[in-house]
Design an enzyme around this catalytic site. Structure first.
Site, PDB file in Angstrom:
ATOM      1  N   GLY A 137       0.818  -1.200   0.000  1.00 36.32           N
ATOM      2  CA  GLY A 137       0.000   0.000   0.000  1.00 36.32           C
ATOM      3  C   GLY A 137       0.857   1.257   0.000  1.00 36.32           C
ATOM      4  O   GLY A 137       2.045   1.229   0.347  1.00 36.32           O
ATOM      5  N   CYS A 138       0.259   2.381  -0.395  1.00 38.77           N
ATOM      6  CA  CYS A 138       1.025   3.624  -0.524  1.00 38.77           C
ATOM      7  C   CYS A 138       1.462   4.175   0.835  1.00 38.77           C
ATOM      8  O   CYS A 138       2.652   4.472   1.046  1.00 38.77           O
ATOM      9  CB  CYS A 138       0.221   4.657  -1.298  1.00 38.77           C
ATOM     10  SG  CYS A 138      -1.457   4.937  -0.682  1.00 38.77           S
ATOM     11  N   PHE A 139       0.535   4.312   1.792  1.00 34.23           N
ATOM     12  CA  PHE A 139       0.915   4.738   3.133  1.00 34.23           C
ATOM     13  C   PHE A 139       1.919   3.747   3.727  1.00 34.23           C
ATOM     14  O   PHE A 139       2.909   4.136   4.359  1.00 34.23           O
ATOM     15  CB  PHE A 139      -0.313   4.811   4.046  1.00 34.23           C
ATOM     16  CG  PHE A 139      -0.892   6.188   4.203  1.00 34.23           C
ATOM     17  CD1 PHE A 139      -0.086   7.301   4.398  1.00 34.23           C
ATOM     18  CD2 PHE A 139      -2.271   6.376   4.186  1.00 34.23           C
ATOM     19  CE1 PHE A 139      -0.615   8.562   4.566  1.00 34.23           C
ATOM     20  CE2 PHE A 139      -2.821   7.637   4.349  1.00 34.23           C
ATOM     21  CZ  PHE A 139      -1.996   8.734   4.532  1.00 34.23           C
TER      22      PHE A 139
END
Length: 325
Positions: free
Chosen positions: A134-136
């Site tokens: 995921g990006c976060f």
């Protein structure tokens, strides 16, 4: 040339992936699947592709592509793979959260490897199925991985991170609507964000024991793309010792850069880079980390994983030009 296909082709991550594939010297784009846009030109949805391609979206798939990218909403990759069969030789890179956690990594006999190259490069090289982080999770893990490897994450970890509007996906929502988002700032999912699980598993694997508790406050920013994270935790060494830990850990990571210059998002937006800087304040180490959520946090990382799977240079097709002004 390696034939690739994209499922879920109308979203932001798919738009970036199309551009990266078209400019990659070893890849060709066989199909872009989108039932809602079948027959439309790609540039009718992804306006930056105007003049670059006349290819159409399609509502049919080629089950024999070499690499399949799933750019579907969370939970939808599982359903798609249950309803569509691909060749045994087809490699799959999934950009949703369906297969990231250890408990979900095996799906109908397919073993998905968590695709964070800076941690699992050798496993990715041998993998057939990849769960793209995921990006976060990517941005936050980069800030903490060296400390976990050095067994230095035994205390509480405080995380404040802000993402741009593209992090919410292409479908309009109340909180991505321009009049709401512009000149605004808000918190969402405090302490409960879905990326905490994958972060915790990676840190525990590196440290060999459970890391300190993660107190994560995610924010929505009034900009389009990028993630900026500020993180602090207790650290019993000096700033120089911390910098050495980070420099050594990322010695073979071509996209992660430790800098003494204060980090800003424009250093990394439109690139596959992560920029990190460190500050020591009393007993605490403050770590700044910034990435582009659509590239290093999604499509760029997916291409980086493909490069490793095929034995290419890790940076192939990913020497992208950012703009700090």
């Amino acid at each position: 040339m390696i034939k690739t296909g994209i499922v879920g082709g109308a979203g932001y991550t798919a738009g970036e992936l199309i551009r990266l594939i078209m400019n990659h010297p070893e890849l060709t784009l066989d199909f872009v699947y989108s039932t809602s846009n079948a027959g439309n030109k790609l540039y009718k949805v992804h306006a930056d592709l105007l003049g670059d391609t006349e290819q159409d979206f399609t509502d049919t798939i080629n089950p024999d592509v070499d690499v399949l990218f799933l750019c579907l909403g969370h939970g939808n990759s599982t359903a798609f793979l249950q309803n569509n069969t691909f060749s045994d030789s087809t490699k799959i890179i999934d950009l949703s959260n369906d297969f990231r956690l250890n408990a979900d990594a095996n799906f109908e006999g397919k073993d998905f490897v968590y695709g964070l190259p800076e941690v699992s490069k050798e496993e990715i090289k041998k993998a057939k199925y990849i769960a793209n982080p995921g990006c976060f999770a990517t941005c936050i893990q980069f800030a903490l991985l060296p400390l976990a490897k050095a067994k230095k994450l035994g205390n509480d970890i405080h995380i404040n991170a802000t993402t741009g509007a593209t992090g919410a996906g292409v479908s309009p929502t109340a909180t991505s609507h321009f009049p709401w988002r512009d000149n605004n700032f808000s918190v969402y999912k405090p302490f409960t964000h879905q990326h905490l699980g994958e972060i915790g598993e990676t840190l525990e694997m590196l440290q060999g024991s459970k890391a300190g508790d993660l107190f994560f406050i995610p924010n929505r920013g009034n900009f389009s793309r990028g993630i900026f994270a500020s993180i602090y935790t207790k650290f019993d060494g000096t700033l120089e010792e911390a910098k050495e830990i980070y420099t050594q850990f990322y010695a073979d990571a071509p996209f992660v850069h430790i800098t003494d210059v204060p980090v800003s998002m424009k250093q990394v937006v439109n690139t596959n880079k992560c920029a990190i800087s460190l500050i020591k304040h009393g007993d605490n180490l403050l770590i700044y980390s910034a990435i582009d959520n659509l590239l290093k946090g999604a499509s760029g990382q997916a291409i980086q994983n493909l490069n490793l799977m095929y034995g290419f240079e890790e940076t192939l097709g990913l020497n992208l030009k950012g703009s700090a002004f």
